[in-house]
Write a protein that holds these residues in place. Structure first.
Motif, short mmCIF file in Angstrom:
data_model
loop_
_atom_site.label_atom_id
_atom_site.label_comp_id
_atom_site.label_asym_id
_atom_site.label_seq_id
_atom_site.Cartn_x
_atom_site.Cartn_y
_atom_site.Cartn_z
N VAL A 1 46.25 46.47 31.41
CA VAL A 1 45.62 45.32 30.42
C VAL A 1 47.27 44.90 30.87
O VAL A 1 48.12 44.79 30.10
CB VAL A 1 45.59 46.12 28.75
CG1 VAL A 1 45.54 44.43 27.70
CG2 VAL A 1 43.99 46.80 28.63
N MET A 2 46.88 43.60 30.82
CA MET A 2 47.80 42.22 31.83
C MET A 2 47.54 40.60 30.84
O MET A 2 46.47 40.47 30.44
CB MET A 2 47.66 41.97 32.73
CG MET A 2 47.74 42.95 33.90
SD MET A 2 49.33 43.96 33.53
CE MET A 2 50.87 42.65 34.31
N PRO A 3 48.42 40.39 30.39
CA PRO A 3 48.51 39.03 29.58
C PRO A 3 48.19 37.77 30.93
O PRO A 3 48.48 37.94 31.16
CB PRO A 3 50.38 38.26 29.47
CG PRO A 3 50.94 39.29 30.44
CD PRO A 3 49.94 40.79 30.58
N LEU A 4 47.37 37.63 30.44
CA LEU A 4 46.35 36.17 30.80
C LEU A 4 47.40 35.53 32.07
O LEU A 4 48.62 35.19 31.03
CB LEU A 4 45.46 35.61 30.01
CG LEU A 4 44.20 36.04 29.45
CD1 LEU A 4 43.55 34.95 28.53
CD2 LEU A 4 43.54 36.27 30.16
N LYS A 5 46.99 35.05 32.90
CA LYS A 5 47.83 33.91 34.03
C LYS A 5 48.43 33.23 33.09
O LYS A 5 49.24 32.20 33.72
CB LYS A 5 46.74 33.95 35.40
CG LYS A 5 46.86 35.77 35.93
CD LYS A 5 46.31 35.32 37.37
CE LYS A 5 46.47 36.86 37.85
NZ LYS A 5 45.83 37.65 37.35
N GLU B 1 44.39 38.96 27.09
CA GLU B 1 44.69 39.73 27.95
C GLU B 1 43.59 39.70 28.28
O GLU B 1 42.42 39.14 28.17
CB GLU B 1 45.23 40.96 27.06
CG GLU B 1 46.12 41.44 26.98
CD GLU B 1 46.43 42.52 26.11
OE1 GLU B 1 47.71 42.90 25.86
OE2 GLU B 1 45.21 42.86 25.13
N TYR B 2 43.87 40.59 29.95
CA TYR B 2 42.30 40.66 30.32
C TYR B 2 42.73 41.66 30.43
O TYR B 2 43.34 42.40 30.57
CB TYR B 2 42.49 39.83 32.68
CG TYR B 2 43.73 39.94 32.88
CD1 TYR B 2 44.15 39.11 32.98
CD2 TYR B 2 42.87 40.62 34.01
CE1 TYR B 2 45.87 39.17 33.50
CE2 TYR B 2 43.90 40.53 35.39
CZ TYR B 2 45.01 40.23 35.28
OH TYR B 2 46.18 40.53 36.03
N PHE B 3 41.69 42.57 31.28
CA PHE B 3 41.68 44.07 31.88
C PHE B 3 41.01 44.32 32.86
O PHE B 3 40.16 43.73 33.59
CB PHE B 3 40.84 44.96 30.98
CG PHE B 3 39.32 45.30 30.03
CD1 PHE B 3 39.42 43.96 29.15
CD2 PHE B 3 38.97 45.34 31.04
CE1 PHE B 3 38.57 44.16 29.02
CE2 PHE B 3 37.02 45.23 30.68
CZ PHE B 3 36.66 44.53 29.50
N GLU B 4 41.61 45.13 33.98
CA GLU B 4 40.60 46.16 35.22
C GLU B 4 40.74 47.53 34.96
O GLU B 4 41.55 48.15 34.08
CB GLU B 4 42.14 45.83 36.33
CG GLU B 4 41.98 44.57 36.52
CD GLU B 4 42.55 44.10 38.02
OE1 GLU B 4 43.00 42.80 38.63
OE2 GLU B 4 42.66 44.92 38.66
N ILE B 5 39.73 48.08 35.43
CA ILE B 5 39.29 49.54 34.75
C ILE B 5 39.13 50.36 36.19
O ILE B 5 38.23 49.57 37.05
CB ILE B 5 37.77 49.99 34.39
CG1 ILE B 5 38.12 48.75 32.85
CG2 ILE B 5 37.37 51.12 34.05
CD1 ILE B 5 37.09 48.48 31.64
N GLU B 6 39.60 51.80 36.51
CA GLU B 6 39.41 51.85 37.67
C GLU B 6 38.78 53.80 37.38
O GLU B 6 39.69 54.24 36.38
CB GLU B 6 40.16 52.14 38.61
CG GLU B 6 40.01 51.00 39.78
CD GLU B 6 41.66 51.55 40.43
OE1 GLU B 6 41.97 52.68 41.44
OE2 GLU B 6 42.22 50.77 40.71
N VAL B 7 37.66 54.17 37.97
CA VAL B 7 36.94 55.72 37.15
C VAL B 7 37.14 56.22 38.58
O VAL B 7 36.84 56.37 39.41
CB VAL B 7 36.07 55.43 36.25
CG1 VAL B 7 35.66 56.94 35.82
CG2 VAL B 7 35.94 54.36 35.50
#
Lengths: 82, 82
Positions: free
Chosen positions: B9-13, B74-80
């Motif tokens: 979860v990162m702050p938007l660019k 924030e935006y998020f990226e998921i890896e499962v």
């Protein structure tokens, strides 16, 4: 050359993670009970000026040891790419 | 089945990241001036009970939207994985 380093800083597995426990409770309160464990750490996105990937990794490792991670409570993992 | 989800979860660019700026200054004060940009977000490590990878990912996406990430900042990226 400019490299991108992605650093994951997580609480040591032996330690409780109160923030993670709080979020797990929050999820349960929202009715999401299929998530059974939450651990929360930091994710750092760095830009590094270095001659090659190995040197970039060394710079980031040094930064982790000196400032970015607390070895008493946290471990870190580094990935460097262009 | 139990799956492991790694969520970034990162702050938007588009947004300033004051925490990252503070750490960048800290690194400069330590003499580490080859790191030229720092952005700081959260890393979440989740255990998910689901029938398959796709369902596990849907559960985690739902949790991100409802609690884990703030879409305004924030935006998020998921890896499962298993």
């Amino acid at each position: 050359m400019t490299y991108i380093a992605e650093v994951k800083v997580m609480p040591l597995k032996e330690l409780l993670d109160p923030q993670g426990k709080a979020v797990l409770n929050g999820l349960k309160n929202l009715g999401i009970d299929t998530i059974t464990e939450v651990r929360i750490g930091k994710h750092l996105h760095l830009k590094v000026e270095a001659e090659d990937v190995e040197k970039a990794k060394t710079i980031v490792e040094n930064a982790c040891r000196k400032l970015l991670a607390n070895p008493v409570m946290e471990y870190f993992e580094i990935e460097v790419h262009e």
